[in-house]
Design a protein around this motif. Sequence first.
Motif, short mmCIF file in Angstrom:
data_model
loop_
_atom_site.label_atom_id
_atom_site.label_comp_id
_atom_site.label_asym_id
_atom_site.label_seq_id
_atom_site.Cartn_x
_atom_site.Cartn_y
_atom_site.Cartn_z
N PHE A 29 0.04 5.55 2.72
CA PHE A 29 0.33 4.69 1.56
C PHE A 29 0.78 5.50 0.34
CE2 PHE A 29 -2.41 1.79 3.99
CZ PHE A 29 -1.68 0.62 3.89
N THR A 30 1.11 6.78 0.52
CA THR A 30 1.48 7.61 -0.62
C THR A 30 2.68 7.05 -1.37
OG1 THR A 30 0.62 9.60 0.48
CG2 THR A 30 2.16 9.92 -1.36
N ARG A 31 3.72 6.66 -0.65
CA ARG A 31 4.92 6.12 -1.32
C ARG A 31 4.58 4.88 -2.12
NH1 ARG A 31 10.58 4.05 1.60
NH2 ARG A 31 11.50 3.14 -0.29
N ILE A 32 3.76 4.01 -1.55
CA ILE A 32 3.38 2.77 -2.24
C ILE A 32 2.58 3.11 -3.49
CG2 ILE A 32 2.24 0.55 -1.99
CD1 ILE A 32 4.62 0.97 -0.07
N SER A 42 -4.41 5.06 -7.59
CA SER A 42 -4.76 4.67 -6.23
C SER A 42 -5.75 5.63 -5.59
CB SER A 42 -3.50 4.60 -5.35
OG SER A 42 -2.61 3.61 -5.82
N LEU A 43 -6.51 5.10 -4.65
CA LEU A 43 -7.40 5.89 -3.81
C LEU A 43 -6.98 5.64 -2.36
CD1 LEU A 43 -10.01 7.70 -3.99
CD2 LEU A 43 -11.29 5.62 -3.37
N PRO A 248 9.13 -1.40 2.44
CA PRO A 248 8.33 -0.90 1.31
C PRO A 248 8.67 -1.52 -0.03
CG PRO A 248 9.90 0.76 2.07
CD PRO A 248 9.90 -0.34 3.09
N GLU A 249 9.95 -1.76 -0.31
CA GLU A 249 10.31 -2.31 -1.61
C GLU A 249 9.76 -3.72 -1.79
OE1 GLU A 249 11.42 -0.44 -3.90
OE2 GLU A 249 11.68 1.25 -2.52
N ALA A 254 5.61 -7.22 -4.16
CA ALA A 254 4.55 -8.21 -3.98
C ALA A 254 3.24 -7.71 -4.59
CB ALA A 254 4.36 -8.51 -2.51
N LEU A 255 2.92 -6.43 -4.39
CA LEU A 255 1.69 -5.87 -4.95
C LEU A 255 1.73 -5.89 -6.48
CD1 LEU A 255 0.73 -2.69 -2.85
CD2 LEU A 255 -0.31 -4.96 -2.82
#
Length: 262
Positions: A29-32, A42-43, A248-249, A254-255
Amino acid sequence: MTIISSKRVGDTGRRVVFLHGLFGRGKNFTRIAKALEPEFSSLLVDLPNHGDSEWTETFDYIDLADSVAAHIAEVTEADQQPVHLVGHSMGGKIAMVLALRRPELIDRLVVVDIGPNAGGSLGIFDHLLSSLAGLDLDEVESRTDADAALQEPIPQDAIRGFLLQNLRPTADGYAWQPNLGLLHSSLEAIGDFPDMGGARFDHPVLWVAGERSDYVSREDLPQMRTLFPRAALLTVKGSGHWVHSEKPEAFISALRTFLGRS
């Protein structure tokens, strides 16, 4: 409690905790996480039996959720506010159980391409894990060797690359970092979902489905809302099961919209 490893990304904004799926790791999830900066930090958690986290002797969603909850509480103690929790697939089930058992820790919940269903089909993972178990690591001198040996049973380059991130060199040769034996023998338990005894999580929940995945359908929404009455279903067009890596985009958008809503 199981010892859990995690990595922080960013140091400003509300905290978002990411839980990966079967045979993944937090860094997936690094990119996100980087795209959510600076509004969110983030964690990225390595779930038990994966990455740098401790192995367990059995697979139990309640035990796993309690261990992750304890880690979140410890790491975010200074924040003094609930976190947003995002879980994909197996990590989504752990996230749901955690939110139901420890709602005071969680503000908003995002569940990605999995539901609170028992008896889900994990046939593809049985094949993948069988293929990995069948790899003769004594013959592997590099990750390239392993990639070549797995091309026939796992012809999809992206899936093979995703799995091979878990192959690590050791003093005695290459070895799988996840607890391959336990995960393979526990596929029935991984496909299950515990009885939560009437618990409900009344905070906002975003339920994300991949359009080309068969893990989530609109017919499952009433069952989801029994546990999560404020759940809203979002289907990501053109995506399969791994929504965050395939689209991813769209996932980031959405997030941002859901987590940033007042």
